[in-house]
Motif scaffolding. Structure first.
Motif, short mmCIF file in Angstrom:
data_model
loop_
_atom_site.label_atom_id
_atom_site.label_comp_id
_atom_site.label_asym_id
_atom_site.label_seq_id
_atom_site.Cartn_x
_atom_site.Cartn_y
_atom_site.Cartn_z
N MET A 1 -6.66 20.42 7.35
CA MET A 1 -5.23 20.10 7.60
C MET A 1 -4.46 19.53 6.37
O MET A 1 -4.94 18.99 5.64
CB MET A 1 -5.41 19.00 8.73
N LEU A 3 -0.87 17.32 5.51
CA LEU A 3 0.25 16.63 6.08
C LEU A 3 1.30 16.70 5.12
O LEU A 3 1.21 16.48 3.87
CB LEU A 3 -0.19 15.19 5.98
N GLU A 4 2.62 17.28 5.70
CA GLU A 4 3.79 17.33 4.88
C GLU A 4 4.55 16.09 5.25
O GLU A 4 4.52 15.66 6.40
CB GLU A 4 4.51 18.43 5.48
N TYR A 35 1.40 25.53 12.63
CA TYR A 35 1.92 24.03 13.10
C TYR A 35 0.93 23.38 13.99
O TYR A 35 0.52 23.99 14.95
CB TYR A 35 3.43 24.39 13.89
N HIS A 38 4.22 17.01 14.77
CA HIS A 38 5.36 16.34 13.84
C HIS A 38 5.70 14.96 14.47
O HIS A 38 5.54 15.09 15.79
CB HIS A 38 6.21 17.23 13.54
N LEU A 53 6.81 13.50 9.26
CA LEU A 53 5.37 13.94 9.16
C LEU A 53 5.09 15.13 9.93
O LEU A 53 5.41 15.17 11.25
CB LEU A 53 4.51 12.60 9.44
N LYS A 55 2.14 18.24 10.71
CA LYS A 55 0.71 18.39 10.36
C LYS A 55 0.79 20.03 10.47
O LYS A 55 1.29 20.61 11.37
CB LYS A 55 -0.28 17.75 11.38
N TRP A 56 0.09 20.48 9.34
CA TRP A 56 -0.11 21.98 9.16
C TRP A 56 -1.66 22.31 8.96
O TRP A 56 -2.37 21.52 8.51
CB TRP A 56 0.51 22.49 8.09
N ARG A 57 -1.99 23.67 9.52
CA ARG A 57 -3.50 23.90 9.53
C ARG A 57 -3.72 24.10 7.89
O ARG A 57 -5.05 23.62 7.50
CB ARG A 57 -3.41 25.15 9.95
N HIS A 91 3.08 17.38 -0.15
CA HIS A 91 1.89 17.74 0.82
C HIS A 91 0.76 16.97 0.53
O HIS A 91 0.36 16.66 -0.49
CB HIS A 91 1.43 19.08 1.01
N LYS A 93 -3.67 15.78 1.56
CA LYS A 93 -4.80 15.95 2.38
C LYS A 93 -5.61 14.87 2.40
O LYS A 93 -5.52 13.85 1.63
CB LYS A 93 -5.57 17.25 1.55
N SER A 94 -6.46 14.67 3.52
CA SER A 94 -7.42 13.42 3.56
C SER A 94 -8.29 13.28 2.44
O SER A 94 -8.84 14.34 2.04
CB SER A 94 -8.00 13.41 5.03
#
Length: 98
Positions: A1, A3-4, A35, A38, A53, A55-57, A91, A93-94
């Motif tokens: 995932m 995160l924008e 998508y 958000h 914010l 969240k995108w794949r 963008h 990422k965790s």
């Protein structure tokens, strides 16, 4: 995932109109493949600042699937005239902390 994140600075006096336009624009972004969700946060210290914010794949779902779509053209028409300055989109990422 992925995160924008985008800090949105809305021109003075236009926050109510921006929020209404954003509600309409939400249907556009949510129709894009990849998508995931958000949220729009309103800053407590600065009435003209919002944090978006999304969240995108994966990154390409945002940078290609959305930004090259007809929905993005409608998104731009609905929202981009509210911003000053134009937002920087980043963008994330965790981080695995285990």
């Amino acid at each position: 995932m992925v995160l924008e994140a985008a800090m949105l600075h809305v021109k003075p006096g236009l926050t109510s109109q921006f929020e209404q336009s954003f509600k309409a624009a939400s249907a556009l972004i949510s129709s894009i493949e990849g998508y995931l969700g958000h949220e729009l946060q309103h800053c407590l210290e600065d009435d003209h600042k919002y944090l978006l914010l999304v969240k995108w794949r994966n990154l390409e779902d945002h940078t290609i699937s959305f930004r090259e779509s007809s929905q993005y053209q409608e998104w731009k028409a609905l929202l981009h005239h509210y911003y000053s300055p134009f937002p920087v989109v980043e963008h994330f990422k965790s981080v695995n902390l285990e």
